[in-house]
Design a protein around this motif. Structure first.
Motif, PDB file in Angstrom:
ATOM      1  N   ARG A 312       0.812  -1.219   0.000  1.00 37.35           N
ATOM      2  CA  ARG A 312       0.000   0.000   0.000  1.00 37.35           C
ATOM      3  C   ARG A 312       0.848   1.273   0.000  1.00 37.35           C
ATOM      4  O   ARG A 312       0.310   2.368  -0.070  1.00 37.35           O
ATOM      5  CB  ARG A 312      -0.920   0.034   1.221  1.00 37.35           C
ATOM      6  CG  ARG A 312      -1.881  -1.134   1.319  1.00 37.35           C
ATOM      7  CD  ARG A 312      -2.923  -0.864   2.374  1.00 37.35           C
ATOM      8  NE  ARG A 312      -3.579  -2.088   2.820  1.00 37.35           N
ATOM      9  CZ  ARG A 312      -4.570  -2.132   3.700  1.00 37.35           C
ATOM     10  NH1 ARG A 312      -5.009  -1.007   4.237  1.00 37.35           N
ATOM     11  NH2 ARG A 312      -5.111  -3.276   4.053  1.00 37.35           N
ATOM     12  N   TYR A 313       2.154   1.105   0.125  1.00 42.36           N
ATOM     13  CA  TYR A 313       3.028   2.269   0.273  1.00 42.36           C
ATOM     14  C   TYR A 313       2.799   3.308  -0.824  1.00 42.36           C
ATOM     15  O   TYR A 313       2.582   4.486  -0.555  1.00 42.36           O
ATOM     16  CB  TYR A 313       4.491   1.819   0.271  1.00 42.36           C
ATOM     17  CG  TYR A 313       5.468   2.970   0.393  1.00 42.36           C
ATOM     18  CD1 TYR A 313       5.937   3.366   1.633  1.00 42.36           C
ATOM     19  CD2 TYR A 313       5.917   3.661  -0.730  1.00 42.36           C
ATOM     20  CE1 TYR A 313       6.825   4.425   1.764  1.00 42.36           C
ATOM     21  CE2 TYR A 313       6.792   4.725  -0.614  1.00 42.36           C
ATOM     22  CZ  TYR A 313       7.245   5.098   0.630  1.00 42.36           C
ATOM     23  OH  TYR A 313       8.107   6.152   0.749  1.00 42.36           O
ATOM     24  N   ARG A 314       2.873   2.875  -2.058  1.00 41.10           N
ATOM     25  CA  ARG A 314       2.747   3.790  -3.188  1.00 41.10           C
ATOM     26  C   ARG A 314       1.407   4.520  -3.159  1.00 41.10           C
ATOM     27  O   ARG A 314       1.351   5.739  -3.329  1.00 41.10           O
ATOM     28  CB  ARG A 314       2.893   3.006  -4.501  1.00 41.10           C
ATOM     29  CG  ARG A 314       2.776   3.870  -5.750  1.00 41.10           C
ATOM     30  CD  ARG A 314       2.845   3.023  -7.003  1.00 41.10           C
ATOM     31  NE  ARG A 314       1.670   2.167  -7.123  1.00 41.10           N
ATOM     32  CZ  ARG A 314       1.481   1.329  -8.128  1.00 41.10           C
ATOM     33  NH1 ARG A 314       2.393   1.200  -9.075  1.00 41.10           N
ATOM     34  NH2 ARG A 314       0.381   0.593  -8.180  1.00 41.10           N
ATOM     35  N   HIS A 315       0.335   3.780  -2.920  1.00 35.93           N
ATOM     36  CA  HIS A 315      -1.004   4.364  -2.974  1.00 35.93           C
ATOM     37  C   HIS A 315      -1.227   5.349  -1.823  1.00 35.93           C
ATOM     38  O   HIS A 315      -1.746   6.457  -2.022  1.00 35.93           O
ATOM     39  CB  HIS A 315      -2.046   3.247  -2.924  1.00 35.93           C
ATOM     40  CG  HIS A 315      -3.443   3.701  -3.217  1.00 35.93           C
ATOM     41  ND1 HIS A 315      -3.736   4.638  -4.182  1.00 35.93           N
ATOM     42  CD2 HIS A 315      -4.641   3.348  -2.661  1.00 35.93           C
ATOM     43  CE1 HIS A 315      -5.035   4.845  -4.218  1.00 35.93           C
ATOM     44  NE2 HIS A 315      -5.604   4.084  -3.295  1.00 35.93           N
ATOM     45  N   VAL A 316      -0.831   4.950  -0.610  1.00 38.06           N
ATOM     46  CA  VAL A 316      -1.013   5.829   0.558  1.00 38.06           C
ATOM     47  C   VAL A 316      -0.273   7.144   0.374  1.00 38.06           C
ATOM     48  O   VAL A 316      -0.840   8.235   0.547  1.00 38.06           O
ATOM     49  CB  VAL A 316      -0.539   5.130   1.849  1.00 38.06           C
ATOM     50  CG1 VAL A 316      -0.520   6.114   3.017  1.00 38.06           C
ATOM     51  CG2 VAL A 316      -1.438   3.944   2.179  1.00 38.06           C
ATOM     52  N   MET A 317       1.007   7.064   0.019  1.00 34.31           N
ATOM     53  CA  MET A 317       1.809   8.286  -0.087  1.00 34.31           C
ATOM     54  C   MET A 317       1.365   9.151  -1.256  1.00 34.31           C
ATOM     55  O   MET A 317       1.430  10.387  -1.199  1.00 34.31           O
ATOM     56  CB  MET A 317       3.294   7.945  -0.207  1.00 34.31           C
ATOM     57  CG  MET A 317       3.891   7.309   1.050  1.00 34.31           C
ATOM     58  SD  MET A 317       3.514   8.198   2.588  1.00 34.31           S
ATOM     59  CE  MET A 317       4.215   9.823   2.242  1.00 34.31           C
ATOM     60  N   SER A 318       0.888   8.537  -2.329  1.00 37.74           N
ATOM     61  CA  SER A 318       0.376   9.308  -3.461  1.00 37.74           C
ATOM     62  C   SER A 318      -0.843  10.125  -3.046  1.00 37.74           C
ATOM     63  O   SER A 318      -0.961  11.316  -3.388  1.00 37.74           O
ATOM     64  CB  SER A 318       0.013   8.375  -4.617  1.00 37.74           C
ATOM     65  OG  SER A 318      -0.581   9.090  -5.689  1.00 37.74           O
ATOM     66  N   LEU A 319      -1.741   9.514  -2.297  1.00 41.64           N
ATOM     67  CA  LEU A 319      -2.932  10.225  -1.846  1.00 41.64           C
ATOM     68  C   LEU A 319      -2.583  11.299  -0.816  1.00 41.64           C
ATOM     69  O   LEU A 319      -3.159  12.394  -0.819  1.00 41.64           O
ATOM     70  CB  LEU A 319      -3.938   9.235  -1.249  1.00 41.64           C
ATOM     71  CG  LEU A 319      -4.626   8.304  -2.242  1.00 41.64           C
ATOM     72  CD1 LEU A 319      -5.472   7.267  -1.515  1.00 41.64           C
ATOM     73  CD2 LEU A 319      -5.493   9.109  -3.213  1.00 41.64           C
ATOM     74  N   VAL A 320      -1.638  10.989   0.068  1.00 37.83           N
ATOM     75  CA  VAL A 320      -1.203  11.992   1.052  1.00 37.83           C
ATOM     76  C   VAL A 320      -0.691  13.240   0.344  1.00 37.83           C
ATOM     77  O   VAL A 320      -1.064  14.372   0.656  1.00 37.83           O
ATOM     78  CB  VAL A 320      -0.108  11.416   1.982  1.00 37.83           C
ATOM     79  CG1 VAL A 320       0.579  12.535   2.765  1.00 37.83           C
ATOM     80  CG2 VAL A 320      -0.705  10.393   2.944  1.00 37.83           C
ATOM     81  N   ARG A 321       0.163  13.029  -0.646  1.00 36.92           N
ATOM     82  CA  ARG A 321       0.748  14.166  -1.357  1.00 36.92           C
ATOM     83  C   ARG A 321      -0.277  14.904  -2.197  1.00 36.92           C
ATOM     84  O   ARG A 321      -0.154  16.115  -2.408  1.00 36.92           O
ATOM     85  CB  ARG A 321       1.913  13.680  -2.221  1.00 36.92           C
ATOM     86  CG  ARG A 321       3.113  13.272  -1.375  1.00 36.92           C
ATOM     87  CD  ARG A 321       4.142  12.477  -2.143  1.00 36.92           C
ATOM     88  NE  ARG A 321       5.241  12.084  -1.269  1.00 36.92           N
ATOM     89  CZ  ARG A 321       6.054  11.086  -1.521  1.00 36.92           C
ATOM     90  NH1 ARG A 321       5.891  10.354  -2.615  1.00 36.92           N
ATOM     91  NH2 ARG A 321       7.025  10.782  -0.678  1.00 36.92           N
TER      92      ARG A 321
END
Length: 385
Positions: A312-321
């Motif tokens: 989920r790393y990519r998806h979580v950080m993409s949404l955070v940014r």
């Protein structure tokens, strides 16, 4: 890059591989062995940002690296000159707060207060949750400051930085002593905690609440016990927090639920469930805060995310940014709590509809400030005339 071997390769798009590699590089040589940090939230213990030297342990192959002991909770006494902290932030509903402890044993990986440990020459990582500071003089200092002739009464917030009911409160009882000072003076107080230990002080809080002087906010991040265990390792379980809401409301203490932090693609799908459960337990108000990743919190959170939810790393950080202007964090007033952009708006709208459906108020109930009686003396030097 051998740490990438356990990740599913189909989850690593080329555009994001550099981002994940960056997180791994930052943690390289800093990640603490699991046997030393078992039961803790952070996996790193980097040097504080104000330190002139950066030190890290490594094995040079000569078997000279001593076996280090696990991180154990250590408590030092801090002796501040004052205890009431004031702020002029336009996006929080109080202008003063008190913190009986520095650092927090709950070990919440997302805690925005972690960077404050750097002011003590310590790490925002494991040091923050293992090297704690208690302020046993806080009740006396509070009484003295309330006694000042120029003191103007306003609601004091407690628990807005580190949790006043973290595990060491059982022994030190600083929070309870401060409540006794506030109750005697008829001073309004607002408490935020994620600990069921708050129910210990129902005797004081219920008497204050009957006079319109106290209310409590319980932070419920998730109803998933497994997620809570890894993200908030030494905090009360979600079930115990809901039970605390029930006990507080049954005692006549106005209690709200704080859904915080909301983390996209990790716990944001639980917003409605958390509100439903809190309302059923008796909560009358609700609020939320979006994930905040200031300063050292960002690499600590990203390292945790890679360890526990690599897919989920990519998806979580993409949404955070996407909610932080393309950055991990935006500290601008008006945006730091709720974020900006379409996804942030969607979270806000969902929360609004859910609270409206459940009849949960979003505006805090005002506490009374007309019952305040300054403590007599309180350590303040009296006038000769």
């Amino acid at each position: 890059m051998n740490e990438l071997s356990h990740l599913r390769q189909d989850a690593l798009a080329p555009a994001h591989t550099a981002d994940i590699a960056d997180a791994l590089v930052q943690s390289s040589g800093l990640r603490i062995d699991i046997d030393r940090r078992r039961g803790r939230g952070a996996g790193l213990n980097p040097s504080g940002r104000f330190e002139s030297e950066r030190r890290e342990a490594f094995d040079d192959g000569w078997q000279t690296l001593e076996e280090l002991e696990p991180f154990r909770t250590e408590v030092q006494v801090e002796k501040p000159r004052t205890i009431i902290t004031r702020n002029e932030s336009p996006d929080i509903p109080f202008d003063r707060s008190v913190n009986p402890y520095r650092g927090c044993e709950h070990g919440c990986i997302y805690c925005f207060a972690r960077p404050t440990h750097s002011y003590m020459g310590l790490s925002a990582g494991l040091d923050f949750e293992a090297k704690l500071f208690a302020k046993p003089d806080a009740p006396r200092l509070l009484e003295r400051e309330l006694s000042r002739q120029d003191y103007k009464v306003r609601t004091i917030a407690i628990g807005t930085n580190t949790d006043p009911y973290q595990p060491i409160e059982r022994e030190w009882r600083v929070m309870r002593q401060m409540l006794e000072v506030l109750a005697k003076a008829g001073h309004p107080v607002m408490i935020v905690t994620k600990s069921a230990l708050v129910t210990r002080d129902i005797d004081i809080l219920s008497e204050m609440a009957a006079k319109g002087l106290a209310k409590v906010g319980i932070s419920v991040t998730t109803l998933d016990r497994k997620l809570a265990r890894s993200m908030e390792p030494r905090a009360a379980t979600p079930t115990r927090r809901l039970e605390a809401i029930r006990q507080l409301t049954e005692a006549g203490i106005p209690t709200s639920v704080l859904v915080a932090p909301v983390i996209p693609a990790l716990n944001d799908h639980e917003i409605e469930r958390i509100l439903d459960a809190a309302r059923a337990a008796g909560a009358t108000e609700a609020s939320y805060v979006l994930l905040r990743l200031p300063l050292e919190v960002s690499p600590l959170f990203r390292d945790w995310l890679l360890r526990h939810y690599p897919d989920r790393y990519r998806h979580v950080m993409s949404l955070v940014r996407s909610m932080r202007g393309g950055k991990d964090y935006d500290a601008e007033f008006g945006k730091r709590m709720k974020g900006a952009g379409p996804y942030a708006w969607q979270i806000s709208r969902r929360f609004e509809l859910a609270t409206k459906r459940l009849g949960l108020g979003r505006r805090g109930m005002p506490l009374r400030d007309d019952l305040f009686v300054p403590p007599a003396g309180g350590g303040v030097q009296l006038s000769l005339l």
